[in-house]
Design a protein around this motif. Structure first.
Motif, PDB file in Angstrom:
ATOM      1  N   TYR A 137       6.274   2.135   5.713  1.00  0.00           N
ATOM      2  CA  TYR A 137       6.328   1.010   4.751  1.00  0.00           C
ATOM      3  C   TYR A 137       6.928  -0.259   5.366  1.00  0.00           C
ATOM      4  O   TYR A 137       7.302  -1.178   4.626  1.00  0.00           O
ATOM      5  N   THR A 166       1.244   4.175   9.509  1.00  0.00           N
ATOM      6  CA  THR A 166       0.033   4.724   8.910  1.00  0.00           C
ATOM      7  C   THR A 166      -0.837   3.634   8.293  1.00  0.00           C
ATOM      8  O   THR A 166      -0.326   2.671   7.720  1.00  0.00           O
ATOM      9  N   ASN A 226      11.325   6.079   1.649  1.00  0.00           N
ATOM     10  CA  ASN A 226      10.598   6.680   0.535  1.00  0.00           C
ATOM     11  C   ASN A 226      11.522   7.791   0.052  1.00  0.00           C
ATOM     12  O   ASN A 226      11.796   8.704   0.835  1.00  0.00           O
ATOM     13  N   ASP A 261      10.129   6.716  10.982  1.00  0.00           N
ATOM     14  CA  ASP A 261       8.923   6.707  10.155  1.00  0.00           C
ATOM     15  C   ASP A 261       8.873   5.330   9.494  1.00  0.00           C
ATOM     16  O   ASP A 261       9.622   5.052   8.553  1.00  0.00           O
ATOM     17  N   ALA A 308      -0.224   9.674   9.259  1.00  0.00           N
ATOM     18  CA  ALA A 308       1.136   9.853   9.790  1.00  0.00           C
ATOM     19  C   ALA A 308       1.557  11.307   9.641  1.00  0.00           C
ATOM     20  O   ALA A 308       2.364  11.808  10.420  1.00  0.00           O
ATOM     21  N   THR A 309       0.998  11.988   8.662  1.00  0.00           N
ATOM     22  CA  THR A 309       1.375  13.384   8.402  1.00  0.00           C
ATOM     23  C   THR A 309       1.228  14.234   9.654  1.00  0.00           C
ATOM     24  O   THR A 309       2.119  14.997  10.006  1.00  0.00           O
ATOM     25  N   SER A 364      -2.601   4.147   5.738  1.00  0.00           N
ATOM     26  CA  SER A 364      -2.520   4.334   4.276  1.00  0.00           C
ATOM     27  C   SER A 364      -1.726   3.214   3.610  1.00  0.00           C
ATOM     28  O   SER A 364      -2.169   2.639   2.623  1.00  0.00           O
ATOM     29  N   ARG A 400      -7.484   8.731   6.691  1.00  0.00           N
ATOM     30  CA  ARG A 400      -6.599   9.600   7.457  1.00  0.00           C
ATOM     31  C   ARG A 400      -6.364   9.051   8.861  1.00  0.00           C
ATOM     32  O   ARG A 400      -6.810   9.636   9.853  1.00  0.00           O
TER      33      ARG A 400
HETATM   34  N1  PMP Z   1       5.688   8.866   5.853  1.00  0.00           N
HETATM   35  C1  PMP Z   1       6.024   8.408   4.652  1.00  0.00           C
HETATM   36  C2  PMP Z   1       7.405   7.875   4.452  1.00  0.00           C
HETATM   37  C3  PMP Z   1       5.105   8.433   3.606  1.00  0.00           C
HETATM   38  O1  PMP Z   1       5.462   7.988   2.396  1.00  0.00           O
HETATM   39  C4  PMP Z   1       3.801   8.926   3.845  1.00  0.00           C
HETATM   40  C5  PMP Z   1       2.756   8.949   2.767  1.00  0.00           C
HETATM   41  N2  PMP Z   1       3.182   9.166   1.517  1.00  0.00           N
HETATM   42  C6  PMP Z   1       3.513   9.422   5.117  1.00  0.00           C
HETATM   43  C7  PMP Z   1       4.467   9.357   6.098  1.00  0.00           C
HETATM   44  C8  PMP Z   1       2.178  10.036   5.416  1.00  0.00           C
HETATM   45  O2  PMP Z   1       1.178   9.090   5.480  1.00  0.00           O
HETATM   46  P1  PMP Z   1      -0.336   9.444   5.802  1.00  0.00           P
HETATM   47  O3  PMP Z   1      -1.111   9.097   4.590  1.00  0.00           O
HETATM   48  O4  PMP Z   1      -0.713   8.590   6.932  1.00  0.00           O
HETATM   49  O5  PMP Z   1      -0.420  10.889   6.174  1.00  0.00           O
END
Ligand code: PMP
Length: 521
Positions: A263, A283, A240, A260, A164-165, A285, A294
């Motif tokens: 979660y 994501t 978050n 975003d 997502a980054t 993740s 990734r």
């Molecule tokens: N958005 C939020 C709210 C997150 O907490 C995170 C990861 N900590 C990300 C995006 C990024 O996720 P990714 O591992 O896919 O880069």
């Protein structure tokens, strides 16, 4: 004579057996097995998987090799060649949101989730149709959303990113697009406490097209209407660090919103309804726990925004690794297996257990408090559920504990300081998504902290806690009443549900409410 004859037969039989064994051996090693090019890979993978690391670590195929064997990579605070030695006074790291809590689920599903990548697998820059994304994976992502009911994918374009980054920045780029090049930079905003990467990324890339402009609440309707600039609001839901389900605050033609939804999965939150926003980012993740792969994806309504994001992807990485796409496809197939609930049940039960135990251990504390979240009806589970977010948003209540990060650090706990989220440094984020070992160590440390607090209270029971103001004590007293509110809120909500049932029997069947009332702990 008969003896010689039978000796000859025996000799012939032995020779024939030997010849057969030899042929089978030759067949296995030269002929037949030549087609089974997977054999060595399978043996290597099984050998590494069989290294137990005492249950406190893991060996990996690409790990360091010592004496011909991959070494164990131990969980924090564990050491020794087989990870069996615990260092009791080590620093407990609850900082990162590394979602390794899902590892046991994947260990259990090792057989169905493994992939074999041939040396010639998708070597080309592109798929056969010239695209950079696997159509099969695209359709599985849509199936996963449909099964959970957390996002409406119909009519949406999809983009894959390296987590997502990468997509967060692609979205900022796409939405701040300045056609005539004369407008002032878009203001990038998020509600406090916000995920720090929005600020860090925007500031790091120093674009002329956008600028981080702080907390959403600073900007009111007049600013939005009168301003010649546009706004990009990041909405993180559940948020978050504090787990709240959030909605966009800014409205208007000059406002673009990025949702975003990292979660927005049943492990962390009840799912009230499918999200149907213009730009939604997810994501892998936080869904399956494979942060290291990734992989993230964006669902986009508007074609022009989609194209701008696509250009960003083309020029930055030219798509996501095909090995990653292959692996993600396999993981999604497992997530969809059977009734499509097992992974979410595992995730939710693990998180709920952690929340219950942690809240209980803090319930007597006057020094620390945690966020309060209301239970909601989850359309995925058809139950009223308390949220079980990825992070605890801990507050240090004592006046003198204004730097909560330092307070915890002095007890060998590392969290993430509240000021990084644009909030007061009285707050610290603690991660709940790491391994079972990590969680147990954190819980044990917190219990010690709370028991120290009670000891010091008994010692100076007639005098206030050192440095504590009267006002603060008062609020702490009410905290004591409030602390079990994690449960009380739940009961309140269930009572409301009973009311709802009386009004509209179809909405929530009474038997399920009674079940929940009995089971809500
Ligand atoms: N958005 C939020 C709210 C997150 O907490 C995170 C990861 N900590 C990300 C995006 C990024 O996720 P990714 O591992 O896919 O880069």
């Amino acid at each position: 004579m008969a003896k010689t004859q039978s000796f000859k037969y025996a000799a012939c039989l032995t020779c024939s057996i030997l010849v057969n064994l030899l042929s089978i051996n030759l067949f296995l090693h030269r002929g037949g097995w030549e087609k089974s090019w997977t054999r060595n890979a399978v043996e290597e993978a099984e050998a590494v998987a069989s290294i137990s690391c005492s249950g406190h670590g893991r060996a990996f195929l690409d790990g360091v090799i010592l004496h011909g064997k991959p070494v164990c990579e131990c969980n924090q605070c564990y050491g020794g060649t087989d990870c069996s030695q615990l260092s009791p006074n080590c620093v407990v790291d609850a900082d990162s949101g590394d979602p390794t809590f899902l590892e046991p689920y994947w260990v259990k599903h090792a057989a169905s989730s493994s992939i074999m990548v041939a040396g010639w697998h998708r070597m080309s820059y592109e798929f056969n149709d010239g695209s950079l994304i696997s159509e099969e994976l695209n359709s599985h992502i849509r199936k996963v959303h449909a099964a959970v009911g957390n996002a409406n994918t119909e009519g949406k374009y999809i983009i894959f990113g390296a987590g997502a980054t990468q997509l967060l920045h692609a979205a900022t780029h796409a939405l701040s697009f300045n056609i005539d090049g004369t407008s002032s930079p878009s203001k990038v905003v998020a509600s406090t406490p916000y995920y720090p990467v929005y600020k860090e990324q925007t500031e790091f890339f120093k674009s002329e097209d956008y600028k981080f402009s702080g907390d959403t609440s600073v900007w009111n309707d007049t600013d939005i209407d009168s301003s010649a600039t546009s706004f990009i609001e990041f909405v993180t839901s559940p948020n978050n660090p504090d787990g709240q389900l959030k909605k966009a605050i800014l409205q208007g033609p000059s406002v673009k919103t990025v949702h975003d939804l990292a979660y927005y999965w049943p492990h962390y939150t009840p799912i009230p309804a499918p999200a149907d926003e213009d730009v939604m980012i997810f994501t892998l993740s936080k869904l399956t726990g494979h942060a290291g792969s990734r992989f993230g994806w964006a669902l986009i309504k508007d074609e022009a925004v989609y194209k701008r994001m696509l250009t960003y992807m083309d020029l930055s990485t030219y798509g996501v690794s095909r090995e990653t796409q292959l692996r993600v496809l396999k993981l999604f197939k497992v997530a969809l297996e059977g009734n499509g609930r097992e992974m979410y049940d595992f995730g939710y039960n693990t998180m709920r257990n952690r929340w219950n135990r942690f809240s209980k251990s803090l319930s007597k504390s006057k020094r620390f408090s945690i966020q309060q979240l209301n239970p909601q009806l989850c359309s995925f589970s058809q139950q009223v559920k308390a949220p079980t977010p990825a992070f605890v948003w801990l507050k240090c209540e004592r006046e003198e504990d204004s730097d909560c990060f330092e307070v915890l650090k002095s007890f060998n706990i590392t969290g993430r300081a509240g000021n990084l989220f644009g909030a007061e440094s009285r707050y610290v984020r603690l991660s709940f998504v790491k391994t079972e070992d990590d969680f147990e160590l954190l819980l044990e440390r917190i219990k010690k902290l709370v028991s120290k607090e009670s000891e010091s209270e008994v010692e100076g029971s007639s005098s206030p806690i050192l440095g504590e103001s009267k006002e603060n004590r008062k609020s702490n007293e009410s905290m004591e009443v409030l602390d079990p509110s994690y449960y009380i809120n739940g009961l309140k909500h269930l009572i409301e549900e009973v009311g709802l049932h009386l009004v509209d029997e179809q909405k929530v069947p009474l038997y399920s409410i009674i079940e929940k009332l009995i089971g809500f702990t």
